[in-house]
Enzyme design. Sequence first.
Site: not given
Length: 209
Positions: A104, A108, A200, A203
Amino acid sequence: MSQVLIVDHPLIKHKITILRDVNTGTKDFRTLVEEIAMLMCYEALRDLPTTLVDVTTPITATKQPMISGKKLAVVPILRAGLGMVNGILELVPSAKVGHIGLSRDEVTHRPHEYYSNLPENVDQRLVILPDPMLATGGSAIQAVDFIKSKGCTSIKFMCIIAAPEGLEALRKAHPDIDIYVGTLDEGLNENAYIVPGLGDAGDRIFGTL
Ligand code: PRP
Ligand code: URA
């Protein structure tokens, strides 16, 4: 008929709560993602067709069910989807594995494809598409677009946590696929992260925080 199933099992809920905890380290996080994927896969494959085959027990000859129908392919959305693959393969070890790399854009929030590699004859397989997080839905929609463009017609998307926005977007874009969700969260924050979420996922699985 396609379905959306919020699995909502106490075992899954319990494990997701530990995943959410900011103090859960990489090793435990990875193990939990695998375990949840296995539990979800068990539910997602509930409708696999079976056919009766001959088997001889120590007592008698009999006809008993074996899984039949399409062979399986597991196609994780990289990176985070990789964390779910081994849990799924525990249940279906003969499935072929493909990959779709999407990341991603931080501004945006739109997905960008950087890699793909699908098994041969993927169009003849039931495709399980795992990704722990369904946030805006952009990545899942693009992954399903891609898989459909290769001729696949049987697709099951599986995520651990979904935001209502992402679930709605995916259903609207692809009403014909099955969607399995571990738990449905409140929504998205200004950075398009799921709230309360777990941060995340990639991560946390790979220790790249
Ligand atoms: C995360 C996650 C999904 C996507 C969800 O991946 O694993 O693929 O974001 O967001 P969306 O529904 O808004 O598209 P990310 O792009 O962070 O890549 P990573 O797995 O490599 O960390
Ligand atoms: N991707 C993640 O890994 N987590 C989120 O909350 C949203 C997108």
